[in-house]
Design an enzyme around this catalytic site. Structure first.
Site, PDB file in Angstrom:
ATOM      1  N   SER A  88       0.824  -1.217   0.000  1.00 56.59           N
ATOM      2  CA  SER A  88       0.000   0.000   0.000  1.00 56.59           C
ATOM      3  C   SER A  88       0.855   1.263   0.000  1.00 56.59           C
ATOM      4  CB  SER A  88      -0.910   0.032   1.227  1.00 56.59           C
ATOM      5  OG  SER A  88      -1.864  -0.997   1.173  1.00 56.59           O
ATOM      6  N   HIS A 114      -3.190   0.019  -4.636  1.00 54.91           N
ATOM      7  CA  HIS A 114      -2.740  -1.244  -5.217  1.00 54.91           C
ATOM      8  C   HIS A 114      -3.019  -1.215  -6.720  1.00 54.91           C
ATOM      9  CE1 HIS A 114      -1.792  -3.633  -1.556  1.00 54.91           C
ATOM     10  NE2 HIS A 114      -2.523  -2.677  -1.011  1.00 54.91           N
ATOM     11  N   HIS A 144      -5.798  -9.603  -1.000  1.00 53.09           N
ATOM     12  CA  HIS A 144      -5.873  -9.709   0.449  1.00 53.09           C
ATOM     13  C   HIS A 144      -6.958 -10.705   0.863  1.00 53.09           C
ATOM     14  CE1 HIS A 144      -4.098  -5.692  -0.215  1.00 53.09           C
ATOM     15  NE2 HIS A 144      -3.440  -5.919   0.902  1.00 53.09           N
ATOM     16  N   TYR A 199      -8.820 -10.361   3.374  1.00 54.86           N
ATOM     17  CA  TYR A 199     -10.000  -9.617   3.832  1.00 54.86           C
ATOM     18  C   TYR A 199     -10.917  -9.195   2.697  1.00 54.86           C
ATOM     19  CZ  TYR A 199      -7.295  -5.329   2.731  1.00 54.86           C
ATOM     20  OH  TYR A 199      -6.556  -4.360   2.109  1.00 54.86           O
ATOM     21  N   GLU A 200     -10.435  -9.262   1.454  1.00 56.11           N
ATOM     22  CA  GLU A 200     -11.302  -8.927   0.318  1.00 56.11           C
ATOM     23  C   GLU A 200     -12.275 -10.056  -0.003  1.00 56.11           C
ATOM     24  OE1 GLU A 200      -9.170  -6.521  -2.960  1.00 56.11           O
ATOM     25  OE2 GLU A 200      -7.551  -7.602  -1.940  1.00 56.11           O
ATOM     26  N   ALA A 205       2.598  -1.919   4.094  1.00 51.75           N
ATOM     27  CA  ALA A 205       2.338  -0.837   5.043  1.00 51.75           C
ATOM     28  C   ALA A 205       1.869  -1.474   6.338  1.00 51.75           C
ATOM     29  CB  ALA A 205       1.280   0.105   4.499  1.00 51.75           C
ATOM     30  N   MET A 263      -1.936  -6.668   7.476  1.00 52.25           N
ATOM     31  CA  MET A 263      -2.961  -7.568   6.950  1.00 52.25           C
ATOM     32  C   MET A 263      -2.500  -8.332   5.718  1.00 52.25           C
ATOM     33  SD  MET A 263      -6.138  -4.863   7.290  1.00 52.25           S
ATOM     34  CE  MET A 263      -6.326  -3.861   8.780  1.00 52.25           C
ATOM     35  N   SER A 264      -1.202  -8.556   5.593  1.00 52.46           N
ATOM     36  CA  SER A 264      -0.684  -9.255   4.410  1.00 52.46           C
ATOM     37  C   SER A 264       0.612  -9.959   4.767  1.00 52.46           C
ATOM     38  CB  SER A 264      -0.442  -8.247   3.274  1.00 52.46           C
ATOM     39  OG  SER A 264       0.624  -7.355   3.608  1.00 52.46           O
ATOM     40  N   ASN A 268       1.607   4.149  10.446  1.00 54.27           N
ATOM     41  CA  ASN A 268       0.836   4.714  11.553  1.00 54.27           C
ATOM     42  C   ASN A 268       1.275   4.022  12.837  1.00 54.27           C
ATOM     43  OD1 ASN A 268      -1.124   2.585  10.021  1.00 54.27           O
ATOM     44  ND2 ASN A 268      -1.355   2.399  12.241  1.00 54.27           N
ATOM     45  N   HIS A 294      -7.243   4.621   6.451  1.00 55.37           N
ATOM     46  CA  HIS A 294      -6.423   4.140   5.339  1.00 55.37           C
ATOM     47  C   HIS A 294      -5.754   5.301   4.617  1.00 55.37           C
ATOM     48  CE1 HIS A 294      -4.959   1.307   2.415  1.00 55.37           C
ATOM     49  NE2 HIS A 294      -5.590   1.905   1.425  1.00 55.37           N
TER      50      HIS A 294
END
Length: 271
Positions: free
Chosen positions: A26, A59, A81, A83-84, A111, A208-209, A232, A244
């Site tokens: 990201s 992306h 991902h 989560y998608e 990220a 998350m990856s 962050n 995001h």
């Protein structure tokens, strides 16, 4: 199988066997639009059977085969991902493709949120290890030959690569943190209580990856390096809510340092 059809399509269009695959996370996709990339061969995800268009901002959704710092490289702009709603088998399909194409190594970038209070927003972190809290493992199911049924994960992130990243950062005058990445499904950000628990577990950053990709890359026999852009501070460390957009802005601010580090790492890399 998605990987089989996609591999045939990729082999038909790839101009060479890449030495190295670089996954751009990201906000870190600028390399896929560099001069070297524009002179290379670009293949949109949607041109490969079973590959969907990316749905997450930041992306790009393409593979770029190019000569990069003296190396034959494939740049992956964006990723799939969990989560998608994609099956884990699709999330890790690019790693299968690179392994079957003959790539020797992969550099995974992402990220991430910083858990370690000594780290700062915008800093880069070399991954030393990871904690898999996805609730599943990408190797579940029939073993994909010729990878071992029970692959060793003692050194997922290649120690020699980590040393090279540290030396490259020092040569550039950059601060490069080193730490443990904890992987979760998302897409919600973590709660402050979860972040406190993850710090007890020994995590320095959360995202998350990356974790499923690293596991499958090692199963394919590729050497792995990982870099997180700490975009962050994780929930509860600072008072403000997480967005995001903040991640994308921090990634953009770090893009120059990230690109310089990646270029130095790839230049004269011994594989």
């Amino acid at each position: 199988m998605t990987a089989s059809a996609a591999l045939q399509a990729l082999q038909a269009r790839a101009p060479f066997v890449p030495d190295l695959a670089i996954v751009l996370g990201s906000g870190l996709g600028a390399l896929a639009d560099s001069a070297e990339a524009r002179a290379g061969v670009s293949i949109p995800f949607t041109d490969l059977p079973g590959f969907p268009a990316p749905t997450v901002a930041g992306h790009g959704g393409k593979l770029v085969f190019c000569e990069f710092e003296g190396r034959k490289v494939v740049l992956q702009a964006g990723r799939f991902h969990f989560y998608e709603g994609h099956p884990m088998s699709l999330v890790v399909t690019p790693m299968r493709l690179y392994g079957r194409l003959g790539a020797k190594a992969v550099l995974l970038t992402n990220a991430a949120g910083a858990l370690n209070p000594e780290f700062g927003v915008g800093e880069l972190m070399a991954l030393t290890d990871h904690i898999n809290l996805f609730g599943t493992n990408p190797l579940i199911g029939p073993n994909v030959e010729p990878g071992p049924r029970f692959p060793d994960m003692t050194a997922v992130y290649d120690p020699a690569f980590r040393q090279r990243l540290a030396a490259c950062a020092a040569g550039l005058g950059q601060t490069l943190r080193q730490g443990v990445y904890l992987g979760l499904t998302g897409p919600s950000y973590e709660t402050p209580a979860e972040i406190r628990a993850f710090r007890v577990l020994g995590a320095d950053a959360v995202g998350m990856s990356t974790v499923p990709e690293a596991i499958v890359a090692r199963h394919e026999g590729m050497r792995v390096a990982g870099i997180s852009c700490l975009c962050n501070m994780a929930a509860g460390i600072l008072p403000q809510a997480l967005t995001h957009q903040e991640v994308l802005e921090a990634g953009a601010a770090a893009a120059g340092r990230f690109e310089a580090l990646v270029r130095a790492f790839v230049r004269d890399l011994q594989l």
